[in-house]
Scaffold this active site. Structure first.
Site, PDB file in Angstrom:
ATOM      1  N   TYR A 191       1.120   2.891  15.041  1.00  0.00           N
ATOM      2  CA  TYR A 191       2.359   3.599  14.615  1.00  0.00           C
ATOM      3  C   TYR A 191       2.261   4.616  15.806  1.00  0.00           C
ATOM      4  O   TYR A 191       1.301   5.371  16.178  1.00  0.00           O
ATOM      5  CB  TYR A 191       2.741   4.187  13.511  1.00  0.00           C
ATOM      6  CG  TYR A 191       3.107   3.348  12.502  1.00  0.00           C
ATOM      7  CD1 TYR A 191       4.309   2.697  12.157  1.00  0.00           C
ATOM      8  CD2 TYR A 191       2.081   2.834  11.692  1.00  0.00           C
ATOM      9  CE1 TYR A 191       4.518   1.950  11.075  1.00  0.00           C
ATOM     10  CE2 TYR A 191       2.290   1.954  10.612  1.00  0.00           C
ATOM     11  CZ  TYR A 191       3.408   1.325  10.503  1.00  0.00           C
ATOM     12  OH  TYR A 191       3.659   0.368   9.747  1.00  0.00           O
ATOM     13  N   GLY A 222       9.674  -2.537   8.038  1.00  0.00           N
ATOM     14  CA  GLY A 222      10.137  -1.507   8.209  1.00  0.00           C
ATOM     15  C   GLY A 222      10.823  -1.137   6.924  1.00  0.00           C
ATOM     16  O   GLY A 222      10.672  -2.022   5.816  1.00  0.00           O
ATOM     17  N   ASP A 279       0.772  -1.096   0.015  1.00  0.00           N
ATOM     18  CA  ASP A 279      -0.215  -0.084  -0.040  1.00  0.00           C
ATOM     19  C   ASP A 279       0.890   1.254   0.030  1.00  0.00           C
ATOM     20  O   ASP A 279       0.399   2.457  -0.010  1.00  0.00           O
ATOM     21  CB  ASP A 279      -0.821   0.095   1.316  1.00  0.00           C
ATOM     22  CG  ASP A 279      -0.204   0.017   2.393  1.00  0.00           C
ATOM     23  OD1 ASP A 279       0.455  -1.255   2.785  1.00  0.00           O
ATOM     24  OD2 ASP A 279       0.064   1.104   3.299  1.00  0.00           O
ATOM     25  N   VAL A 292       0.487   4.973  -2.030  1.00  0.00           N
ATOM     26  CA  VAL A 292      -0.141   6.143  -1.639  1.00  0.00           C
ATOM     27  C   VAL A 292       0.370   7.083  -0.797  1.00  0.00           C
ATOM     28  O   VAL A 292       0.160   8.397  -0.965  1.00  0.00           O
ATOM     29  CB  VAL A 292      -1.421   5.628  -0.835  1.00  0.00           C
ATOM     30  CG1 VAL A 292      -2.297   6.650  -0.333  1.00  0.00           C
ATOM     31  CG2 VAL A 292      -2.179   4.853  -1.813  1.00  0.00           C
ATOM     32  N   GLY A 302       6.888  -5.446   3.866  1.00  0.00           N
ATOM     33  CA  GLY A 302       6.683  -5.023   2.380  1.00  0.00           C
ATOM     34  C   GLY A 302       7.922  -4.550   1.808  1.00  0.00           C
ATOM     35  O   GLY A 302       8.632  -5.215   0.811  1.00  0.00           O
ATOM     36  N   ARG A 303       8.572  -3.470   2.199  1.00  0.00           N
ATOM     37  CA  ARG A 303       9.937  -3.090   1.452  1.00  0.00           C
ATOM     38  C   ARG A 303      11.141  -3.937   1.370  1.00  0.00           C
ATOM     39  O   ARG A 303      11.678  -4.060   0.418  1.00  0.00           O
ATOM     40  CB  ARG A 303      10.059  -1.683   1.707  1.00  0.00           C
ATOM     41  CG  ARG A 303       9.308  -0.448   1.211  1.00  0.00           C
ATOM     42  CD  ARG A 303       9.424   0.734   1.828  1.00  0.00           C
ATOM     43  NE  ARG A 303       8.881   1.050   3.367  1.00  0.00           N
ATOM     44  CZ  ARG A 303       8.810   1.924   4.107  1.00  0.00           C
ATOM     45  NH1 ARG A 303       9.409   3.199   3.475  1.00  0.00           N
ATOM     46  NH2 ARG A 303       8.472   1.948   5.310  1.00  0.00           N
ATOM     47  N   LYS A 338      -0.523  -4.892  13.839  1.00  0.00           N
ATOM     48  CA  LYS A 338       0.690  -4.713  13.512  1.00  0.00           C
ATOM     49  C   LYS A 338       1.360  -3.541  14.034  1.00  0.00           C
ATOM     50  O   LYS A 338       0.971  -2.315  14.280  1.00  0.00           O
ATOM     51  CB  LYS A 338       0.697  -4.441  11.763  1.00  0.00           C
ATOM     52  CG  LYS A 338       2.103  -4.050  11.167  1.00  0.00           C
ATOM     53  CD  LYS A 338       1.736  -3.555   9.802  1.00  0.00           C
ATOM     54  CE  LYS A 338       3.055  -3.102   9.208  1.00  0.00           C
ATOM     55  NZ  LYS A 338       2.963  -2.393   7.929  1.00  0.00           N
TER      56      LYS A 338
END
Length: 266
Positions: A147, A202, A27, A30, A229-230, A176
């Protein structure tokens, strides 16, 4: 015994063998714009889904473009929060969809983000509660991405634990959070949250051992899986990373032999 729709959907998010999950969030564009690894979405999707993550988290426009045959072994989670760095306040998330829309798109769950420690926290908590109510009506699981702005999760794990508990109290089925730096401190986050906790991956770094250590420690601390993700899609071989993450998360050991060296190309 009567099984609820939420229970059926949760079983698709988590392995029936290990009870854990490897979630792949895609995601980020965005917030950040087109980023390396998923700039060419149509090229990236077949490679990423071939790694068989347990779940993919994406906004509606991406979910609509995932061919059904590519997602045979992967659950779909529709992300309902958005905020862009163009505003200078990308941490301030607003709702961009509903649970009913997610169900129409074939999603098994939805996710929202709450950024604690901001003046916008109140609005995001209101949104979280509203989506939790919609999830209850539709029997859809809710993942909440927690977060804490301005807080170092390693130095202040108590704030991470606080945010995780708030999310669970307001109706999240899965939370998460960022890794808090040690098995002991992360165990305090897990112990203080009465729903499954998955650890965030992260940003990519040049430290090839960082993901290995994070996954190993988080699982020993009681994490229910990972949401990376990354560190997956920006790797030279994302399919291999996913395969090895699955082996680590769904087994008693946590070997991650791949190298996380930053690739030389941009």
């Amino acid at each position: 015994m009567i099984v609820s729709g939420k229970e059926r959907r949760l079983r698709r998010l988590f392995s029936p063998f290990s009870g854990r999950s490897v979630m792949l969030p895609i995601d980020q564009p965005v917030s950040l714009g087109p980023i390396r690894g998923i700039t060419d979405l149509h090229k990236a999707l077949p490679t990423l889904l071939a790694g068989e993550p347990d779940a993919v988290i994406a906004h509606r426009g991406v979910l609509q473009r995932i061919p059904a045959e590519l997602a045979d072994s992967t659950s779909l989670v529709m992300h309902l929060s958005a905020g862009t760095d163009l505003s200078g306040r990308g941490y301030d998330k607003t709702l961009t969809g509903t649970v009913a829309e997610a169900v129409r798109l074939g999603a098994d769950a939805v996710s929202v983000q709450v950024t604690f420690g901001t003046v916008e926290e109140k609005a995001m908590l209101t949104d979280l509660a509203a989506i939790a109510g919609q999830c209850a009506r539709w029997d859809v699981p809710l993942l909440t991405m927690v977060y804490v702005r301005g807080a170092d999760p390693v130095a202040e794990p108590g704030k991470v634990a606080h945010g995780a508990r708030v999310a669970a109290e307001l109706g999240a089925d899965v939370v998460k959070v960022q890794y808090t730096g040690s098995e002991e401190s992360f165990a305090s986050v897990v112990d203080g949250c009465f729903v499954p906790v998955v650890v965030a991956g992260g940003e990519r770094t040049g430290d090839k051992d960082s993901l290995h250590a994070t996954v190993a420690d988080a699982l020993r601390a009681g994490a229910a899986g990972v949401c990376v993700g990354r560190k997956v899609f920006q790797h030279d071989d994302p399919q291999r990373v996913l395969t090895e993450l699955r082996a680590a998360v769904h087994s008693d050991s946590t070997p991650l032999p791949y190298s996380e060296d930053v690739p030389t190309h941009v």
